[in-house]
Design a protein around this motif. Sequence first.
Motif, PDB file in Angstrom:
ATOM      1  N   PHE A  79       0.703  -1.199  -0.147  1.00  0.00           N
ATOM      2  CA  PHE A  79       0.143   0.124  -0.093  1.00  0.00           C
ATOM      3  C   PHE A  79       0.921   1.267  -0.115  1.00  0.00           C
ATOM      4  O   PHE A  79       1.861   1.083   0.898  1.00  0.00           O
ATOM      5  N   GLU A  85      -3.871   7.890   3.125  1.00  0.00           N
ATOM      6  CA  GLU A  85      -4.391   7.348   1.778  1.00  0.00           C
ATOM      7  C   GLU A  85      -4.143   5.607   1.947  1.00  0.00           C
ATOM      8  O   GLU A  85      -4.848   4.839   1.607  1.00  0.00           O
ATOM      9  N   LYS A  89      -6.935   2.833   1.425  1.00  0.00           N
ATOM     10  CA  LYS A  89      -6.968   1.686   0.450  1.00  0.00           C
ATOM     11  C   LYS A  89      -6.784   0.495   1.044  1.00  0.00           C
ATOM     12  O   LYS A  89      -7.624  -0.568   0.700  1.00  0.00           O
ATOM     13  N   LYS A  92     -10.517  -0.412   2.479  1.00  0.00           N
ATOM     14  CA  LYS A  92     -11.395  -0.801   1.177  1.00  0.00           C
ATOM     15  C   LYS A  92     -11.093  -1.979   0.443  1.00  0.00           C
ATOM     16  O   LYS A  92     -11.974  -2.718   0.153  1.00  0.00           O
ATOM     17  N   SER A  93      -9.728  -2.299   0.384  1.00  0.00           N
ATOM     18  CA  SER A  93      -9.387  -3.445  -0.349  1.00  0.00           C
ATOM     19  C   SER A  93      -9.253  -4.640   0.566  1.00  0.00           C
ATOM     20  O   SER A  93      -9.361  -6.070  -0.075  1.00  0.00           O
TER      21      SER A  93
END
Length: 446
Positions: A79, A85, A89, A92-93
């Motif tokens: 990541f 950020e 990320k 969410k993933s």
Amino acid sequence: MVSAEEINFDGLVGPTHNYAGLSEGNLASARNRDMVARPREAALQGIGKMRRLRALGLSQGVLPPHERPNISWLRSLGFAGADGEVWEKAWKSEPNIARAALAASAMWAANAGAISPSIDCADGKLHASVANLQTMLHRLLEAEQTERTLRRLLPDQQRFAVHPALFPHDALSDEGAANHMRMAANAGAPGVEIFIYGRRASEPRTGFPARQTLEASHAIARRHTLDLGRTVFAKQAAKAIDAGAFHNDVVAVAHEHVLFHHDDAFDDKAALYAEIRAKAQGFEPVFVEVPTARVGLEDAVTSYLFNSQLVRLPGAKSLTLIAPSETRENNRTAEFVREMVAAPNAAIGQVEYVEVRESMRNGGGPACLRLRIVMTPEERAAAAQGFFLTDVLADGLEAWVKKHYREELAPADLGDPALVGETQTALDELTSILPLGADFYPFQRA
């Protein structure tokens, strides 16, 4: 025998305290998954417990929370971007990975490591071995930062030996003080160190994970230069593990000459009693057993009767049980405790109830929150003094919590990228309250 005292170092609850249900075998953790957490209240409850023990005349210390979310670990998984950020990320993933990176489980300092006082160690040093906690991903992430904490607390290498975690493998699964007990005439006398394991390496089992291996326990004893003539290795009962006793300290606790435990805590209770008696020096062990007929394993686990602290208050003839309020609210455990402390010449003659409900809902009672370290006066003087609780430090920590912690964290709040900046700001300030240094947390070194 030397002059020494046992000091409880409690883990300070971190700003991301939440209920993610990550810990298989921890029934409270699973039952309360996705509840709304109250980080501010959780931290204040923990500080309140520390204050109470200090007010009772006991020495008390505090250990810092870890950086969460663990952004540096998430970066190692690919990541990229600014810290917020990275978190957004990951959430969410890879929500399961993100939840592990967010866990505030380092608050349960009983899992920080295993401690052997210098009187027990052949080299005359106080030994501390960081636990690898490899059974659960969210706990495996703690070892590196825990080692930094213990090295800050115990900097004098002439007096202290801080060992890194064992290699994180199923064969060497180690859960720290949660599966380690000590009995002695008093803190400064030679003790019997008792390692409780759930399985041998590669031993298959069904049901909940057995988190401590015999091989890991052997390794810790060797590292600490313990005398095997005063060291015991005993197996935890499978039925206790499958009832939710994911650590031995959910069904047993020892202090000085007293072992307080559930009838179903150990695989071979008679053999354990006999070995402790044979290896005890200068004291007669007292075993306070709670029969299954009085308190079943289900009540023991839900009330955390045994995940209490046993302490000796200054001048007291008997020990005091520091129990969670849930023990008082359970009719069976409350009745047993009333009868136990009222008995003539009781080994455990007093009980103090403390409120740590936010921790309890995640599966950690008063004993989970603390790491016991026996220190001589010289060792205490050589330790970093800023970790020892004073009124001024407690006031400062409470003010810090009220300033930085959210009142609530609901599941929908956990992915908020602003949470990263909030926690980093809070922890950066904490390094000027506790003697951690400006490079203690990974985000400070980035």
